[in-house]
Design a protein around this motif. Structure first.
Motif, PDB file in Angstrom:
ATOM      1  N   MET A  91      -7.768   9.262  -2.987  1.00  0.00           N
ATOM      2  CA  MET A  91      -7.193   9.921  -4.163  1.00  0.00           C
ATOM      3  C   MET A  91      -6.375  11.138  -3.748  1.00  0.00           C
ATOM      4  N   GLU A  92      -6.814  11.838  -2.740  1.00  0.00           N
ATOM      5  CA  GLU A  92      -6.050  12.983  -2.231  1.00  0.00           C
ATOM      6  C   GLU A  92      -4.702  12.515  -1.695  1.00  0.00           C
ATOM      7  N   GLU A  93      -4.721  11.416  -0.964  1.00  0.00           N
ATOM      8  CA  GLU A  93      -3.484  10.861  -0.402  1.00  0.00           C
ATOM      9  C   GLU A  93      -2.517  10.412  -1.498  1.00  0.00           C
ATOM     10  N   LEU A 122      -0.469   5.599 -11.103  1.00  0.00           N
ATOM     11  CA  LEU A 122      -1.770   5.580 -10.435  1.00  0.00           C
ATOM     12  C   LEU A 122      -2.825   4.937 -11.327  1.00  0.00           C
ATOM     13  N   HIS A 123      -2.854   5.296 -12.609  1.00  0.00           N
ATOM     14  CA  HIS A 123      -3.836   4.731 -13.537  1.00  0.00           C
ATOM     15  C   HIS A 123      -3.625   3.233 -13.710  1.00  0.00           C
ATOM     16  N   ARG A 124      -2.370   2.801 -13.695  1.00  0.00           N
ATOM     17  CA  ARG A 124      -2.085   1.366 -13.813  1.00  0.00           C
ATOM     18  C   ARG A 124      -2.672   0.613 -12.617  1.00  0.00           C
ATOM     19  N   GLU A 145      -1.157   0.889  -0.006  1.00  0.00           N
ATOM     20  CA  GLU A 145      -2.114   0.190   0.852  1.00  0.00           C
ATOM     21  C   GLU A 145      -3.529   0.771   0.819  1.00  0.00           C
ATOM     22  N   PRO A 146      -3.713   2.114   0.859  1.00  0.00           N
ATOM     23  CA  PRO A 146      -5.086   2.629   0.830  1.00  0.00           C
ATOM     24  C   PRO A 146      -5.864   2.199  -0.421  1.00  0.00           C
ATOM     25  N   LEU A 147      -5.178   2.144  -1.554  1.00  0.00           N
ATOM     26  CA  LEU A 147      -5.848   1.732  -2.784  1.00  0.00           C
ATOM     27  C   LEU A 147      -6.129   0.232  -2.778  1.00  0.00           C
ATOM     28  N   ARG A 148      -5.182  -0.548  -2.285  1.00  0.00           N
ATOM     29  CA  ARG A 148      -5.410  -2.004  -2.160  1.00  0.00           C
ATOM     30  C   ARG A 148      -6.620  -2.272  -1.274  1.00  0.00           C
ATOM     31  N   ASN A 149      -6.683  -1.582  -0.141  1.00  0.00           N
ATOM     32  CA  ASN A 149      -7.801  -1.781   0.785  1.00  0.00           C
ATOM     33  C   ASN A 149      -9.129  -1.364   0.171  1.00  0.00           C
ATOM     34  N   PHE A 150      -9.116  -0.279  -0.598  1.00  0.00           N
ATOM     35  CA  PHE A 150     -10.346   0.171  -1.245  1.00  0.00           C
ATOM     36  C   PHE A 150     -10.903  -0.935  -2.132  1.00  0.00           C
TER      37      PHE A 150
END
Length: 150
Positions: free
Chosen positions: A40-42, A51-53, A71-76
């Motif tokens: 989230m910081e990134e 971001l919410h979407r 990518e970081p969100l996809r990986n999460f």
């Protein structure tokens, strides 16, 4: 205790009635998420709507939207697993209480000054809890099936 600004007024009002419970509440609302906080910081410079979407797409298992997320969100979301301590049977009383009081919660938002937000909140219960389609994440479908009456 370091009380977040958003809670300061309520904290001052509520604490005299039950200091232990109020302090415990504040303590637990300020616990971070070691896995998600750095992500989230990134992503903090992203427009909030975008971001919410992406977060909504991850929660609801909408891979068509999530595939365009950073990518970081996809990986999460790709690596997200159901915690081993999750006990669906222990959730049943809370689920029934939640569903049994949907109208009461909806009425509480009628006085909320932001009418658009209040309408969105009132509409969330049926939309989120009433749909168990293919686009939902598997754990959400399981939760809905589990929370069905019976």
């Amino acid at each position: 205790m370091n009380v977040p600004t958003a809670y300061a007024e309520g904290y001052r009002t509520a604490r005299p009635t039950d200091p232990e419970a109020v302090d415990n509440y504040i303590k637990h609302t300020c616990i971070g998420d070691p896995e998600l906080d750095p992500i989230m910081e990134e992503l903090s410079s992203m427009p909030p709507g975008e971001l919410h979407r992406f977060i909504g797409a991850g929660i609801e298992g909408r891979d068509d939207v999530l595939k365009t997320a950073p990518e970081p969100l996809r990986n999460f979301f790709k690596n997200l697993e159901e915690p081993p301590w999750l006990d669906y049977e222990a959730l049943r009383p809370g689920i029934r209480a939640f569903h049994g009081n949907v109208d009461l919660r909806a009425h509480s938002f009628r006085a909320y000054p932001d009418k658009e937000f209040a309408q969105q909140v009132r509409g969330m219960g049926p939309r989120r809890l009433g749909y168990a389609g293919e686009r939902d994440a598997p754990w959400l479908r399981d939760f809905r099936l589990f929370s069905a009456p019976g």
